[in-house]
Design an enzyme around this catalytic site. Structure first.
Site: not given
Ligand code: A3D
Length: 320
Positions: A15, A119, A152, A176
């Site tokens: 984010g 995502i 990638r 994925h």
């Molecule tokens: P992270 O840095 O943990 O950020 C997730 C955020 O979500 C945190 O700041 C939390 O506070 C917030 N959150 C939790 N619950 C809620 C809610 N109910 N409402 C609003 N915010 C909330 O994770 P990230 O940014 O590294 O990754 C985010 C997601 O993307 C994860 O599920 C990863 O597995 C996923 N991801 C997917 C891919 C794909 O290619 C699909 C690649 C990389 C990461």
């Protein structure tokens, strides 16, 4: 014309990076929403201060209330928790499913006209659930995974062949996960399909096979190196490419998790396929020809996605 409004639901690693990239590109005004208090406001202020150096005229605001996403043109959803050691796949689905319910209801109430890019993992199931919870049109709710997986694949091909990344087009299909389908025959290096590139001596068959395997496990490779999280730069850039195609009506063909209604012989699920993204959201699904091997790999990947969707239905009866 008013600037576009981009709501980032989840202000964590991806984010925050999304906010930075969107601000640098002046793609639109940014709302960084999270349940954590202070953190989205801090990141928004930090990046807003950076715009004075970058010289872009966009506003950034941190938020903890869904009212602040009102009227968003694009919502990019990364909210959720990552899988932690000892957590089963179903535990993760259960937690993130509840998050998708809250997010879907928030979007439905405050940004029902948005183009929504999910995502959060497990991606193919979470985007499916997000569409159900939000009730938004299926062509306006998509999942980001294929752009990243293909990036990638393309990067590894560029690294091995020495050909500019600009002259490589790589495609992955399916869910994925480790059984995604890197499309060897449809991907090109300098205009040559990968089998032709092997024949031309640009890389060996063994090197190509290793790249296909490395692509499938690309997410895990980064997790193993970072140790405390998963990839965020390339995932953020990938989602921005999708948002840009929508906002600027670029009509790019990007591999995305989209709702299928008959394409590839599949219905009623989200899975990764090449999709044309324009001002109306998903405007067309591009159907690649597939041989028997590719069909079998795609089927296996689709079965994994169907298993995830079934797990969601088992957890939340309202989705059944
Ligand atoms: P992270 O840095 O943990 O950020 C997730 C955020 O979500 C945190 O700041 C939390 O506070 C917030 N959150 C939790 N619950 C809620 C809610 N109910 N409402 C609003 N915010 C909330 O994770 P990230 O940014 O590294 O990754 C985010 C997601 O993307 C994860 O599920 C990863 O597995 C996923 N991801 C997917 C891919 C794909 O290619 C699909 C690649 C990389 C990461």
């Amino acid at each position: 014309m008013a600037r576009a409004k981009i709501a980032l639901i989840g202000a964590g690693m991806i984010g925050g990076t999304l906010a930075h990239v969107a601000a640098r590109e002046a793609l639109g005004d940014v709302i960084l929403f999270d349940i954590a208090e202070g953190m989205p406001q801090g990141k928004a202020l930090d990046i807003a201060e950076a715009t004075a150096v970058i010289g872009t005229d966009v506003s950034l605001k941190g938020a903890n209330a869904y009212e602040d996403i009102a009227g968003a043109d694009v919502c990019i959803v990364t909210a959720g928790v990552p899988r932690k050691p000892g957590m089963s796949r179903d535990d993760l689905i259960g937690i993130n499913l509840k998050v998708m319910k809250a997010v879907g209801e928030g979007i439905k109430a405050h940004a029902p006209n948005a183009f929504v890019i999910c995502i959060t993992n497990p991606l193919d199931a979470m985007v499916w659930a997000l569409q159900k919870f939000s009730g938004l049109p299926k062509e306006k709710v998509v999942g980001m995974a294929g752009v990243l997986d293909s990036a990638r694949f393309a990067y590894f091909l560029a690294e091995k062949t020495g050909v500019s990344i600009q002259d490589i087009h790589a495609w992955t299909l399916g869910g994925h996960g480790d059984d995604m389908v890197p499309m060897v025959r449809h991907s090109t290096v300098g205009g040559l399909s990968l089998p032709d590139a092997v024949s031309a001596g640009m890389l060996s068959q063994g090197e190509l096979d290793a790249i296909v395997e490395r692509t499938r496990k690309g997410g895990g490779e980064i997790v193993a190196l970072l140790k405390t999280g998963s990839a965020f730069y390339a995932p953020a850039e990938s989602a921005i490419a999708m948002a840009r195609s929508y906002l600027l009506d670029q009509k790019r063909v990007l591999p995305c998790a989209v709702w299928l209604s008959g394409e590839y012989g599949l219905s009623d699920l989200y899975v990764g396929v090449p999709a044309l993204i324009g001002a109306n959201g998903v405007e067309k699904v591009i159907e690649f020809s597939t041989n028997d091997d590719e069909k079998a790999m795609f089927k296996k990947s689709v079965e994994s996605v169907q298993g995830l969707i079934q797990a969601c239905k088992d957890i939340d009866a309202s989705l059944a």
